[in-house]
Design a protein around this motif. Structure first.
Motif, mmCIF file in Angstrom:
data_model
loop_
_atom_site.group_PDB
_atom_site.id
_atom_site.type_symbol
_atom_site.label_atom_id
_atom_site.label_comp_id
_atom_site.label_asym_id
_atom_site.label_seq_id
_atom_site.Cartn_x
_atom_site.Cartn_y
_atom_site.Cartn_z
ATOM 1 N N ILE A 18 9.610 9.617 38.308
ATOM 2 C CA ILE A 18 8.293 9.100 37.899
ATOM 3 C C ILE A 18 8.391 8.449 36.519
ATOM 4 O O ILE A 18 7.840 7.367 36.293
ATOM 5 N N HIS A 19 9.113 9.111 35.602
ATOM 6 C CA HIS A 19 9.325 8.546 34.262
ATOM 7 C C HIS A 19 10.001 7.179 34.346
ATOM 8 O O HIS A 19 9.564 6.209 33.716
ATOM 9 N N TYR A 20 11.066 7.152 35.120
ATOM 10 C CA TYR A 20 11.897 5.949 35.252
ATOM 11 C C TYR A 20 11.092 4.798 35.851
ATOM 12 O O TYR A 20 11.115 3.668 35.345
ATOM 13 N N LEU A 21 10.344 5.119 36.894
ATOM 14 C CA LEU A 21 9.557 4.099 37.589
ATOM 15 C C LEU A 21 8.411 3.597 36.716
ATOM 16 O O LEU A 21 8.135 2.393 36.673
ATOM 17 N N SER A 22 7.760 4.521 36.011
ATOM 18 C CA SER A 22 6.630 4.121 35.158
ATOM 19 C C SER A 22 7.109 3.277 33.979
ATOM 20 O O SER A 22 6.424 2.324 33.581
ATOM 21 N N ALA A 23 8.286 3.598 33.443
ATOM 22 C CA ALA A 23 8.848 2.802 32.339
ATOM 23 C C ALA A 23 9.171 1.388 32.813
ATOM 24 O O ALA A 23 8.864 0.400 32.118
ATOM 25 N N THR A 24 9.752 1.292 34.005
ATOM 26 C CA THR A 24 10.089 -0.029 34.563
ATOM 27 C C THR A 24 8.821 -0.829 34.858
ATOM 28 O O THR A 24 8.751 -2.025 34.556
ATOM 29 N N ALA A 25 7.827 -0.155 35.436
ATOM 30 C CA ALA A 25 6.549 -0.823 35.745
ATOM 31 C C ALA A 25 5.854 -1.272 34.461
ATOM 32 O O ALA A 25 5.236 -2.347 34.426
ATOM 33 N N ASN A 26 5.981 -0.461 33.419
ATOM 34 C CA ASN A 26 5.373 -0.805 32.127
ATOM 35 C C ASN A 26 6.029 -2.048 31.525
ATOM 36 O O ASN A 26 5.345 -2.910 30.959
ATOM 37 N N ASP A 27 7.354 -2.134 31.667
ATOM 38 C CA ASP A 27 8.078 -3.318 31.171
ATOM 39 C C ASP A 27 7.625 -4.579 31.916
ATOM 40 O O ASP A 27 7.415 -5.633 31.301
ATOM 41 N N ILE A 28 7.480 -4.453 33.224
ATOM 42 C CA ILE A 28 7.023 -5.590 34.046
ATOM 43 C C ILE A 28 5.602 -5.986 33.640
ATOM 44 O O ILE A 28 5.268 -7.172 33.563
ATOM 45 N N CYS A 29 4.798 -4.960 33.365
ATOM 46 C CA CYS A 29 3.409 -5.184 32.954
ATOM 47 C C CYS A 29 3.356 -5.935 31.620
ATOM 48 O O CYS A 29 2.549 -6.852 31.438
ATOM 49 N N LYS A 30 4.231 -5.552 30.697
ATOM 50 C CA LYS A 30 4.272 -6.214 29.386
ATOM 51 C C LYS A 30 4.774 -7.651 29.506
ATOM 52 O O LYS A 30 4.339 -8.525 28.760
ATOM 53 N N GLU A 31 5.694 -7.867 30.425
ATOM 54 C CA GLU A 31 6.208 -9.230 30.647
ATOM 55 C C GLU A 31 5.091 -10.168 31.105
ATOM 56 O O GLU A 31 5.045 -11.333 30.707
ATOM 57 N N SER A 32 4.210 -9.637 31.952
ATOM 58 C CA SER A 32 3.084 -10.453 32.430
ATOM 59 C C SER A 32 1.888 -10.416 31.471
ATOM 60 O O SER A 32 0.798 -10.869 31.820
ATOM 61 N N LYS A 33 2.107 -9.866 30.270
ATOM 62 C CA LYS A 33 1.108 -9.831 29.184
ATOM 63 C C LYS A 33 -0.190 -9.139 29.615
ATOM 64 O O LYS A 33 -1.291 -9.641 29.408
ATOM 65 N N ARG A 34 -0.016 -7.983 30.229
ATOM 66 C CA ARG A 34 -1.166 -7.156 30.606
ATOM 67 C C ARG A 34 -0.968 -5.749 30.081
ATOM 68 O O ARG A 34 0.165 -5.331 29.828
ATOM 69 N N GLN A 35 -2.081 -5.018 29.974
ATOM 70 C CA GLN A 35 -1.999 -3.657 29.437
ATOM 71 C C GLN A 35 -2.049 -2.595 30.530
ATOM 72 O O GLN A 35 -1.501 -1.514 30.363
ATOM 73 N N ILE A 36 -2.718 -2.912 31.622
ATOM 74 C CA ILE A 36 -2.917 -1.911 32.683
ATOM 75 C C ILE A 36 -1.792 -2.012 33.706
ATOM 76 O O ILE A 36 -1.529 -3.095 34.237
ATOM 77 N N ILE A 37 -1.164 -0.865 33.982
ATOM 78 C CA ILE A 37 -0.120 -0.820 35.021
ATOM 79 C C ILE A 37 -0.812 -0.881 36.380
ATOM 80 O O ILE A 37 -1.589 0.006 36.737
ATOM 81 N N ASN A 38 -0.496 -1.922 37.122
ATOM 82 C CA ASN A 38 -1.140 -2.191 38.401
ATOM 83 C C ASN A 38 -0.234 -1.760 39.555
ATOM 84 O O ASN A 38 0.943 -1.470 39.345
ATOM 85 N N VAL A 39 -0.784 -1.752 40.758
ATOM 86 C CA VAL A 39 -0.010 -1.376 41.949
ATOM 87 C C VAL A 39 1.118 -2.380 42.188
ATOM 88 O O VAL A 39 2.236 -1.999 42.550
ATOM 89 N N GLU A 40 0.816 -3.655 41.946
ATOM 90 C CA GLU A 40 1.831 -4.700 42.150
ATOM 91 C C GLU A 40 3.008 -4.514 41.197
ATOM 92 O O GLU A 40 4.160 -4.755 41.571
ATOM 93 N N ASN A 41 2.705 -4.079 39.977
ATOM 94 C CA ASN A 41 3.777 -3.787 39.012
ATOM 95 C C ASN A 41 4.681 -2.669 39.518
ATOM 96 O O ASN A 41 5.899 -2.718 39.344
ATOM 97 N N VAL A 42 4.062 -1.679 40.147
ATOM 98 C CA VAL A 42 4.826 -0.536 40.681
ATOM 99 C C VAL A 42 5.748 -1.005 41.810
ATOM 100 O O VAL A 42 6.916 -0.598 41.877
ATOM 101 N N PHE A 43 5.236 -1.879 42.676
ATOM 102 C CA PHE A 43 6.055 -2.387 43.786
ATOM 103 C C PHE A 43 7.241 -3.210 43.264
ATOM 104 O O PHE A 43 8.358 -3.091 43.765
ATOM 105 N N LYS A 44 6.966 -4.028 42.238
ATOM 106 C CA LYS A 44 8.054 -4.808 41.636
ATOM 107 C C LYS A 44 9.079 -3.887 40.979
ATOM 108 O O LYS A 44 10.288 -4.137 41.047
ATOM 109 N N ALA A 45 8.581 -2.837 40.344
ATOM 110 C CA ALA A 45 9.471 -1.861 39.692
ATOM 111 C C ALA A 45 10.360 -1.176 40.722
ATOM 112 O O ALA A 45 11.548 -0.939 40.463
#
Lengths: 267, 151
Positions: B47-74
């Motif tokens: 969960i830590h690993y996945l949330s960190a990866t999703a957070n990085d993807i979220c920051k790349e797209s210049k957003r603050q909220i971790i979305n479901v799509e970010n999780v799928f990409k992660a």
């Protein structure tokens, strides 16, 4: 006064008369009802049980008789279809219980990372399901490891070995570290005698400085003498260099010389 | 690590046992205590690993909220692409359930008697009524299904 007493006696007589009747009623309460119909389970239904539930009102009329039989057949067919469907649903229903992990706990784990600030409402749901699937994947690999060794219990080292075998689980290597003997086993170092491993510090002898070295000016002795350091003797058997990290190769068996065959005794 | 961050062992045991029952025909294989702890710890780290990866993807797209799509990409980035399809299916199921719940709740609210509201409307002034309306609008806007930093 006498009349009053008489009335009391009369009341007592009435009570005495009532009590046996109550007892008799109480006894009957616990008796089983003799007129009871036998219960029929839905799977055990037959034409006879159905016909008993629908009494024939016009036995002489052939038209009504035919209608009645048709109705009975339909009813029986519906009943059979219903129970067939029920059995099929029970057999198909594999997920009787959904094992969803608590969303609040998952959110807490996510928020423990300082970089993660905002999480959408649906994200923990996906995380819960993903974590469940991940655990199942890991279980499958650990089970395969247990099956190889023909054991019945999954232990920590089974999970560790399944993690080390797959590159996908590299992020878990530090979390569930493998024991040393498992690593040696994989590289082919098992079965080495313990004497081959050098232990220089255990076998080396320590000595104290001689008493004349301690002079009054320098309580710690001469600066050239290292107090308490081991004397490393190169001839000491424990300090011989052993190449113990190479896999043991089988010794080549001597091939028999065809020119000089071994003498065989013929009886 | 505090116990609050651990995944519940009872559910972990249930998941593992369920999978083992599907794998082995005998169903005799059991899990030791340290094995169960390892499973739980692995899940937490995942969960830590996945949330960190999703957070990085979220920051790349210049957003603050971790979305479901970010999780799928992660998941695709962390080499678990086979999880995406079943997760999408389960998400759809979750959305349908939520929609049903909302319908049931709204029906329940409509069926309730509105006598109290009528009485309040008669007694209150126009200004108070407008203030109430504003409050309701605010309440509706604020519920966006996003949880902020509680810590």
């Amino acid at each position: 006064m006498q009349v009053h007493v008489y009335n009391n006696n009369a009341k007592m007589d009435q009570n005495q008369h009532v009590q046996p009747a109550q007892e008799a009623y109480g006894e009957n309460q616990y008796q089983s009802n003799p007129v009871t119909t036998p219960t029929v389970l839905p799977t055990q239904t037959s034409d006879s049980s159905l016909s008993s539930s629908y009494p024939r009102q016009h036995p002489n009329d052939p038209q009504l008789e035919a209608m009645y039989e048709l109705r009975q057949e339909r009813l029986q067919q519906q009943l059979n279809n219903f129970w067939a469907k029920q059995c099929q649903e029970i057999q198909e229903a594999t997920d009787l219980r959904t094992h969803s992990l608590p969303l609040a706990r998952i959110k807490k784990i996510m928020k423990s990372d300082e970089d993660v600030k905002l999480v959408s409402a649906e994200a923990p749901v996906v995380f819960a399901k993903a974590c469940e699937m991940f655990i199942m994947e890991l279980t499958l690999r650990a089970w395969a490891n247990v099956e190889e060794d023909q054991r019945k219990i999954i232990k920590k080292h089974d999970i560790a070995s399944s993690i080390s075998r797959a590159d996908v689980f590299d992020f878990l290597i530090d979390t569930v570290p493998r024991p040393l003997e498992n690593i040696l086993d994989q590289q082919g170092f098992v079965g080495l005698p313990t004497s081959t491993v050098p232990t220089p510090l255990n076998d080396a002898c320590y000595h104290n400085p001689p008493p004349q070295a301690l002079v009054p000016g320098n309580p710690y002795g001469s600066p050239r003498i290292a107090v308490g350091m081991p004397i490393l003797d190169q001839n000491h058997p424990g300090l011989q260099i052993h190449h113990f990290l190479t896999p043991m190769e089988p010794t080549p068996t001597p091939t028999p010389n065809p020119q000089n065959p071994s003498p065989s005794s013929d009886c | 690590m505090s116990e609050a961050e651990e995944l519940p062992r009872s559910i972990m045991r249930r998941v593992v046992k369920y999978k083992l029952s599907r794998c082995s025909e005998d169903g005799e294989i059991s899990v030791s205590k340290d094995g169960l702890l390892a499973f739980s710890e692995s899940g937490r780290i995942f969960i830590h690993y996945l949330s960190a990866t999703a957070n990085d993807i979220c920051k790349e797209s210049k957003r603050q909220i971790i979305n479901v799509e970010n999780v799928f990409k992660a998941l695709e980035e962390t080499e678990f692409p086979e999880f995406v399809c079943p997760l999408k299916a389960s998400l759809e199921e979750f959305r349908k359930k939520n929609a049903r719940k909302k319908v049931v709740v709204s029906k329940g609210k409509e069926d309730e008697p509105k006598k109290k509201r009528k009485l309040e409307g008669e007694s209150s002034d126009k200004g108070e009524g407008s203030e109430k309306g504003e409050d309701n609008d605010k309440g509706e806007d604020s519920d966006k299904g996003v949880s902020g930093d509680d810590q």
